[in-house]
Design a protein around this motif. Structure first.
Motif, PDB file in Angstrom:
ATOM      1  N   PRO A  14       5.074  20.652  14.508  1.00 44.45           N
ATOM      2  CA  PRO A  14       5.622  19.178  14.884  1.00 44.45           C
ATOM      3  C   PRO A  14       4.293  18.439  14.965  1.00 44.45           C
ATOM      4  O   PRO A  14       3.306  18.561  15.406  1.00 44.45           O
ATOM      5  CB  PRO A  14       6.377  19.170  16.133  1.00 44.45           C
ATOM      6  N   ILE A  15       4.638  17.105  14.350  1.00 47.75           N
ATOM      7  CA  ILE A  15       3.334  16.251  14.063  1.00 47.75           C
ATOM      8  C   ILE A  15       3.938  14.684  14.532  1.00 47.75           C
ATOM      9  O   ILE A  15       5.171  14.507  14.340  1.00 47.75           O
ATOM     10  CB  ILE A  15       2.549  16.172  12.924  1.00 47.75           C
ATOM     11  N   GLU A  16       3.376  13.846  15.183  1.00 42.46           N
ATOM     12  CA  GLU A  16       3.790  12.458  15.498  1.00 42.46           C
ATOM     13  C   GLU A  16       3.533  11.619  14.098  1.00 42.46           C
ATOM     14  O   GLU A  16       2.463  11.882  13.312  1.00 42.46           O
ATOM     15  CB  GLU A  16       2.970  11.940  16.770  1.00 42.46           C
ATOM     16  N   GLU A  17       4.678  11.064  13.953  1.00 44.46           N
ATOM     17  CA  GLU A  17       4.497   9.823  12.765  1.00 44.46           C
ATOM     18  C   GLU A  17       4.853   8.350  13.287  1.00 44.46           C
ATOM     19  O   GLU A  17       5.982   8.440  13.367  1.00 44.46           O
ATOM     20  CB  GLU A  17       5.770  10.405  11.912  1.00 44.46           C
ATOM     21  N   PRO A  18       3.936   7.633  13.476  1.00 36.08           N
ATOM     22  CA  PRO A  18       4.234   6.221  14.071  1.00 36.08           C
ATOM     23  C   PRO A  18       5.357   5.588  12.768  1.00 36.08           C
ATOM     24  O   PRO A  18       5.001   5.771  11.596  1.00 36.08           O
ATOM     25  CB  PRO A  18       2.917   5.477  14.076  1.00 36.08           C
ATOM     26  N   MET A  19       6.476   4.686  13.371  1.00 30.47           N
ATOM     27  CA  MET A  19       7.307   4.320  12.718  1.00 30.47           C
ATOM     28  C   MET A  19       7.127   2.541  12.509  1.00 30.47           C
ATOM     29  O   MET A  19       7.498   1.991  13.559  1.00 30.47           O
ATOM     30  CB  MET A  19       8.678   4.669  13.095  1.00 30.47           C
ATOM     31  N   SER A  20       6.498   2.122  11.639  1.00 32.82           N
ATOM     32  CA  SER A  20       6.331   0.686  11.576  1.00 32.82           C
ATOM     33  C   SER A  20       8.017   0.372  10.916  1.00 32.82           C
ATOM     34  O   SER A  20       8.715   0.985  10.476  1.00 32.82           O
ATOM     35  CB  SER A  20       5.447   0.323  10.496  1.00 32.82           C
ATOM     36  N   PRO A  21       8.127  -1.091  11.131  1.00 34.92           N
ATOM     37  CA  PRO A  21       9.280  -1.238  10.549  1.00 34.92           C
ATOM     38  C   PRO A  21       9.525  -0.880   8.989  1.00 34.92           C
ATOM     39  O   PRO A  21      10.756  -0.766   8.667  1.00 34.92           O
ATOM     40  CB  PRO A  21       9.501  -3.066  10.746  1.00 34.92           C
ATOM     41  N   ALA A  22       8.667  -1.153   8.144  1.00 33.96           N
ATOM     42  CA  ALA A  22       8.640  -0.864   6.844  1.00 33.96           C
ATOM     43  C   ALA A  22       8.753   0.675   6.545  1.00 33.96           C
ATOM     44  O   ALA A  22       9.743   0.968   5.682  1.00 33.96           O
ATOM     45  CB  ALA A  22       7.333  -1.306   6.108  1.00 33.96           C
ATOM     46  N   LYS A  23       8.243   1.562   7.268  1.00 30.57           N
ATOM     47  CA  LYS A  23       8.502   2.854   7.284  1.00 30.57           C
ATOM     48  C   LYS A  23       9.765   3.332   7.872  1.00 30.57           C
ATOM     49  O   LYS A  23      10.519   4.081   6.930  1.00 30.57           O
ATOM     50  CB  LYS A  23       7.530   3.771   8.256  1.00 30.57           C
ATOM     51  N   ARG A  24      10.594   2.557   8.703  1.00 25.02           N
ATOM     52  CA  ARG A  24      11.683   2.775   9.262  1.00 25.02           C
ATOM     53  C   ARG A  24      12.762   2.436   8.063  1.00 25.02           C
ATOM     54  O   ARG A  24      13.791   3.274   7.895  1.00 25.02           O
ATOM     55  CB  ARG A  24      12.262   2.028  10.447  1.00 25.02           C
ATOM     56  N   LEU A  25      12.451   1.398   7.374  1.00 23.24           N
ATOM     57  CA  LEU A  25      13.354   1.161   6.402  1.00 23.24           C
ATOM     58  C   LEU A  25      13.370   1.973   5.248  1.00 23.24           C
ATOM     59  O   LEU A  25      14.154   2.322   4.509  1.00 23.24           O
ATOM     60  CB  LEU A  25      12.965  -0.499   5.817  1.00 23.24           C
ATOM     61  N   ARG A  26      12.156   2.480   4.690  1.00 18.62           N
ATOM     62  CA  ARG A  26      12.003   3.377   3.802  1.00 18.62           C
ATOM     63  C   ARG A  26      12.433   4.688   4.032  1.00 18.62           C
ATOM     64  O   ARG A  26      13.129   5.541   3.421  1.00 18.62           O
ATOM     65  CB  ARG A  26      10.376   3.606   3.364  1.00 18.62           C
ATOM     66  N   TYR A  27      12.456   5.182   5.114  1.00 20.29           N
ATOM     67  CA  TYR A  27      12.931   6.443   5.877  1.00 20.29           C
ATOM     68  C   TYR A  27      14.542   6.400   5.885  1.00 20.29           C
ATOM     69  O   TYR A  27      15.166   7.323   5.601  1.00 20.29           O
ATOM     70  CB  TYR A  27      12.403   6.883   7.191  1.00 20.29           C
ATOM     71  N   LEU A  28      14.951   5.065   6.334  1.00 20.95           N
ATOM     72  CA  LEU A  28      16.403   5.193   6.182  1.00 20.95           C
ATOM     73  C   LEU A  28      17.140   5.188   5.008  1.00 20.95           C
ATOM     74  O   LEU A  28      18.221   5.597   4.459  1.00 20.95           O
ATOM     75  CB  LEU A  28      16.931   3.537   6.932  1.00 20.95           C
ATOM     76  N   ARG A  29      16.336   4.598   4.051  1.00 23.96           N
ATOM     77  CA  ARG A  29      16.776   4.841   2.362  1.00 23.96           C
ATOM     78  C   ARG A  29      16.796   6.246   2.288  1.00 23.96           C
ATOM     79  O   ARG A  29      17.655   6.624   1.507  1.00 23.96           O
ATOM     80  CB  ARG A  29      15.952   3.981   1.452  1.00 23.96           C
ATOM     81  N   ASP A  30      15.789   6.847   2.476  1.00 22.27           N
ATOM     82  CA  ASP A  30      15.628   8.324   1.876  1.00 22.27           C
ATOM     83  C   ASP A  30      16.885   9.055   2.948  1.00 22.27           C
ATOM     84  O   ASP A  30      17.511   9.975   2.120  1.00 22.27           O
ATOM     85  CB  ASP A  30      14.511   9.004   2.823  1.00 22.27           C
ATOM     86  N   VAL A  31      17.115   8.708   4.062  1.00 17.30           N
ATOM     87  CA  VAL A  31      18.175   9.588   4.839  1.00 17.30           C
ATOM     88  C   VAL A  31      19.401   9.238   4.048  1.00 17.30           C
ATOM     89  O   VAL A  31      20.352  10.194   3.746  1.00 17.30           O
ATOM     90  CB  VAL A  31      18.185   9.133   6.364  1.00 17.30           C
ATOM     91  N   LYS A  32      19.577   8.036   3.629  1.00 13.74           N
ATOM     92  CA  LYS A  32      20.968   7.775   2.888  1.00 13.74           C
ATOM     93  C   LYS A  32      21.196   8.521   1.499  1.00 13.74           C
ATOM     94  O   LYS A  32      22.111   8.866   1.189  1.00 13.74           O
ATOM     95  CB  LYS A  32      21.240   6.117   2.820  1.00 13.74           C
ATOM     96  N   ALA A  33      19.860   8.548   1.034  1.00 16.77           N
ATOM     97  CA  ALA A  33      19.878   9.118  -0.340  1.00 16.77           C
ATOM     98  C   ALA A  33      20.197  10.612  -0.159  1.00 16.77           C
ATOM     99  O   ALA A  33      20.927  11.157  -1.161  1.00 16.77           O
ATOM    100  CB  ALA A  33      18.406   8.930  -1.110  1.00 16.77           C
ATOM    101  N   ASP A  34      19.483  11.162   0.947  1.00 12.16           N
ATOM    102  CA  ASP A  34      19.847  12.715   1.058  1.00 12.16           C
ATOM    103  C   ASP A  34      21.267  12.820   1.222  1.00 12.16           C
ATOM    104  O   ASP A  34      21.848  13.818   0.889  1.00 12.16           O
ATOM    105  CB  ASP A  34      19.012  13.112   2.181  1.00 12.16           C
TER     106      ASP A  34
END
Length: 188
Positions: A125-145
């Motif tokens: 496991p590693i830490e991944e800081p979440m900026s608002p831009a990263k959160r938005l990108r990851y949310l798109r990825d989660v929805k795509a998955d």
């Protein structure tokens, strides 16, 4: 009986699977852990050995086949592709012979985003800081998955929403649904 949990990455299959197995007195098995143990490599390193994810899933399907061949009562935490590709072939073949039920755990994409975990190439496991831009990108990825795997989730024998349910209440909710569906006997 084998209960095979499927759902999006980070929906809680491992955590809830452990709790459900304990509640039922079953053995808990994490498919990713078993794949890594079997091949003596991390998931990412195994995936990198294949040109496509299909090749990796075929290889991981061998481990799922071995696990489903065991005659033990267990809860298996599967993968997001748990009822798709090679995994579905293995699951359908074993379902003919034994008490085997697939259970799809689902939550909102936003809730899943809050549980995202990150790992290095060796599955540490590693830490991944979440900026608002990263959160938005990851949310798109989660929805795509979710959209990519949704048709396979529809194949599950039982579907359970865990949205806004306290973690400690989820195993009981699952047991109640499995009793209602006549998968488990009353009073479990």
């Amino acid at each position: 009986m084998i209960i095979y949990l499927v759902g999006m990455a980070c929906v809680g299959k491992t955590t809830i699977g452990r709790m459900l197995a304990e509640r039922l007195g079953y053995t808990f098995i994490d498919l990713d852990e078993e794949v890594m143990k079997h091949y003596q490599k991390s998931i990412e390193r195994l995936q990198s050995e294949h040109l496509t994810m299909y090749g990796f899933r075929e290889k991981a399907g061998v481990v799922l086949d071995h696990l489903l061949s065991k005659n033990i009562d267990c809860v298996i935490a599967g993968t997001p592709a748990g009822l798709k590709f090679a995994y579905n072939k293995v699951f359908k073949r074993h379902k003919k012979d034994k008490e085997l039920y697939s259970l799809y755990l689902y939550d909102t994409c936003e809730n899943v985003l809050g549980r995202l975990t990150f790992y290095d190439v060796d599955s540490n496991p590693i830490e991944e800081p979440m900026s608002p831009a990263k959160r938005l990108r990851y949310l798109r990825d989660v929805k795509a998955d979710f959209n990519y795997f949704k048709s396979s989730y529809d194949r599950a024998d039982v579907q359970v929403s865990i949205e806004n349910i306290p973690l400690s209440d989820i195993p009981e909710k699952i047991c109640n649904i499995l009793v209602e569906q006549h998968v488990l006997p009353a009073g479990v």
